[in-house]
Write an enzyme that holds these catalytic residues in place. Structure first.
Site, short mmCIF file in Angstrom:
data_model
loop_
_atom_site.label_atom_id
_atom_site.label_comp_id
_atom_site.label_asym_id
_atom_site.label_seq_id
_atom_site.Cartn_x
_atom_site.Cartn_y
_atom_site.Cartn_z
N ARG A 276 2.29 -5.58 -3.01
CA ARG A 276 1.86 -4.33 -3.82
C ARG A 276 3.26 -3.62 -4.13
O ARG A 276 3.97 -3.03 -3.09
CB ARG A 276 1.17 -3.47 -2.74
CG ARG A 276 0.25 -2.66 -3.51
CD ARG A 276 -0.02 -1.37 -2.35
NE ARG A 276 0.96 -0.71 -1.58
CZ ARG A 276 0.99 -0.27 -0.46
NH1 ARG A 276 0.14 -0.46 0.40
NH2 ARG A 276 2.01 0.25 -0.27
N HIS A 280 0.52 2.72 -1.92
CA HIS A 280 -0.91 2.18 -1.87
C HIS A 280 -1.77 3.06 -3.11
O HIS A 280 -2.62 2.28 -3.78
CB HIS A 280 -1.45 2.79 -0.46
CG HIS A 280 -2.91 2.58 -0.40
ND1 HIS A 280 -3.73 1.54 -0.40
CD2 HIS A 280 -3.80 3.70 -0.17
CE1 HIS A 280 -4.69 1.65 0.05
NE2 HIS A 280 -5.10 2.73 -0.05
N TYR A 289 7.34 3.81 5.00
CA TYR A 289 7.43 2.82 5.78
C TYR A 289 7.74 1.39 5.50
O TYR A 289 7.48 0.36 6.00
CB TYR A 289 5.85 2.55 6.13
CG TYR A 289 4.78 2.58 4.86
CD1 TYR A 289 4.75 1.30 4.12
CD2 TYR A 289 4.04 3.48 4.34
CE1 TYR A 289 3.84 1.33 2.96
CE2 TYR A 289 3.56 3.58 3.41
CZ TYR A 289 3.23 2.41 2.39
OH TYR A 289 2.41 2.32 1.66
C1 LIG Z 1 -14.23 0.81 6.30
C2 LIG Z 1 -13.23 1.66 5.92
N1 LIG Z 1 -12.12 1.91 6.93
C3 LIG Z 1 -10.98 2.51 6.53
C4 LIG Z 1 -10.76 3.07 5.18
C5 LIG Z 1 -9.60 3.79 4.80
N2 LIG Z 1 -8.56 2.69 3.83
C6 LIG Z 1 -8.73 2.94 2.65
S1 LIG Z 1 -7.77 1.73 1.66
C7 LIG Z 1 -7.15 1.03 3.42
C8 LIG Z 1 -6.26 -0.02 3.41
C9 LIG Z 1 -6.98 -1.35 3.05
O1 LIG Z 1 -5.96 -2.31 2.92
P1 LIG Z 1 -6.22 -3.70 2.27
O2 LIG Z 1 -7.32 -4.19 2.80
O3 LIG Z 1 -5.07 -4.49 2.59
O4 LIG Z 1 -6.43 -3.51 0.84
P2 LIG Z 1 -5.44 -3.06 -0.23
O5 LIG Z 1 -5.34 -1.60 -0.35
O6 LIG Z 1 -3.95 -3.40 -0.04
O7 LIG Z 1 -5.56 -3.59 -1.67
C10 LIG Z 1 -7.68 1.94 4.49
C11 LIG Z 1 -7.75 1.44 6.00
C12 LIG Z 1 -11.98 2.64 4.20
N3 LIG Z 1 -11.57 2.79 2.91
N4 LIG Z 1 -12.78 1.93 4.70
#
Ligand SMILES: Cc1ncc(C[n+]2csc(CCOP(=O)(O)OP(=O)(O)O)c2C)c(N)n1
Length: 406
Positions: A276, A280, A289
């Site tokens: 990425r 985020h 980080y």
């Molecule tokens: C069930 C749930 N728990 C927590 C969150 C909060 N949250 C939003 S994005 C994220 C990180 C997700 O990372 P990843 O799955 O690696 O996907 P990326 O954003 O890197 O594409 C979190 C913890 C959420 N949206 N849904």
């Protein structure tokens, strides 16, 4: 030699009677194991056999995708888009996923996968409607065969499995491809979806975009597995580990997984190793980080640059092709800019629809109050709206009608 025959697997031999033979593993895990290194085509001898038409198609989509990401990010800075999780650096995953599917198939995206939806043919404005803050998903999922963008992590996976399973029961020749992040693989929904899909040999492909982070959580704190692709073996499906910035390699692996699923061969878990490049979302500060030098090492493994190298080697990167590709990308960005800069027409009363099939008495009361406020404002009686209520009605927690309006 399979994994079951490896030295050391006989160390538990005993003179006492063992479990009856029925316990034996029903599947040899060896063929399910992913490659030790991410699978690649670009820069290898095998790249020579790649179809020039596919390479130029992938390239044009990657360039459009990068421009789309840049424009959507700019729209957040201009206050025209509430939030944008950019897929800059991950364009090969997005494009390969879209191009691996037939029209009749389904894509199940997460919030980061609007580019996959656009590469599948969705109107870019419709793809961004939810992230703009609208209450609806922006497009008709049935028409486009793209499920709504999922914000709750990994919930799109059981949805994809359910749709694919139902399609098979009905005799429809449909495959579902679901995209999830590395962080999403820690969710219970990931386990339930993969387990169900493997037991029922559901025609579904799981694409994990391992971009290194779940917001600020690096992969090392996310899992102790050798790779995310290895998780497939525990469910009894093949795991494929692929360079997610090598668009032709990922396209080949996903196309093969889709073909296998369609032919009744069951699900596949594909881990695409990528990065990425942006934060985020626009609400995140990634410098807190990770280091700039880490980001730089990934910029050197850029999906567009990798493909350009191959196209140049084969004299496919003509001036004319580069110009028309860039013009197409600029046209996409300009259209997005113009249309996203137009104010959407919102009906504040929509706040109360689609909440319950049958309104609760409290919601009916609140709706009546808002209707009255809107009518008073339209009739030019600001005194009626000053305290967020008509005379004789309770004030809406001291907030003005202007503040309570979406
Ligand atoms: C069930 C749930 N728990 C927590 C969150 C909060 N949250 C939003 S994005 C994220 C990180 C997700 O990372 P990843 O799955 O690696 O996907 P990326 O954003 O890197 O594409 C979190 C913890 C959420 N949206 N849904």
């Amino acid at each position: 030699m399979t994994v079951l025959e490896q030295p050391g697997s006989s160390r538990n031999t005993s003179d006492l009677p063992g479990p009856p033979p029925a316990w034996r593993p029903r599947v040899d895990p060896g063929p399910l194991l992913p490659d030790a290194e991410p699978y690649r085509l670009l820069g290898t001898d095998a790249a020579g056999r790649l179809d020039p038409g596919l390479l130029t198609r992938l390239y044009a989509q990657l360039v459009r995708g990068r421009r789309y990401n840049a424009q959507a990010t700019a729209l957040t800075r201009q206050g025209r888009l509430a939030v944008y999780p950019s897929s800059t650096g991950q364009e090969a995953c997005q494009v390969a996923a879209a191009l691996a599917l037939e029209d009749r198939d389904w894509l199940f995206p997460s919030y980061r996968d609007t580019l996959a939806a656009v590469a599948r043919g969705l109107d870019p404005v419709q793809a961004l409607t939810l992230l703009r803050g609208d209450w609806h998903t922006g497009y008709d999922p049935q028409e486009h065969r793209i499920a709504p963008l999922c914000t709750p992590l990994a919930t799109q996976l059981p949805h994809a499995v359910g749709l694919a399973h139902a399609a098979r029961l009905k005799g429809d020749d449909v495959v579902a491809l679901a995209v999830v992040g590395d962080g999403g693989t820690s969710e219970g929904d990931f386990h339930e979806a993969l387990n169900f899909a493997a037991v029922w040999q559901t025609p579904v492909v799981f694409l994990v975009q391992n971009n290194g982070f779940a917001i600020s959580v690096p992969l090392a704190k996310q899992t102790a597995a050798p790779s995310l692709a290895h998780k497939a073996v525990g469910y009894g499906m093949p795991g494929r580990l692929v360079d997610g910035n090598d668009a032709p390699a990922l396209h080949e692996v996903l196309t093969e997984a889709v073909r296998r699923a369609r032919g009744g061969g069951g699900p596949t878990l594909v881990e695409a190793v990528t990065y990425r490049i942006e934060a985020h979302t626009n609400a995140d500060d990634a410098t807190r980080y990770r280091t700039d030098s880490e980001v730089e090492t990934w910029r050197e493994h850029d999906p567009i640059a990798l493909l350009e190298h191959e196209l140049r080697d084969r004299d496919l990167l003509t001036e004319e092709f580069v110009r028309t590709t860039q013009e197409g990308a600029e046209e996409l960005a300009a259209g997005l800019r113009d249309r996203m800069n137009a104010d959407p027409e919102l009906d504040p009363m929509d706040l109360f629809t689609h909440v319950f099939a049958e309104q609760t008495s409290q919601l009916r009361e609140q709706a009546a109050q808002l209707r009255a406020e809107l009518a008073a404002e339209a009739a030019g009686h600001p005194e009626h709206t000053e305290h967020g209520a008509l005379a004789g009605e309770p004030a809406a927690a001291g907030r003005s009608a202007q503040e309570t309006r979406p």
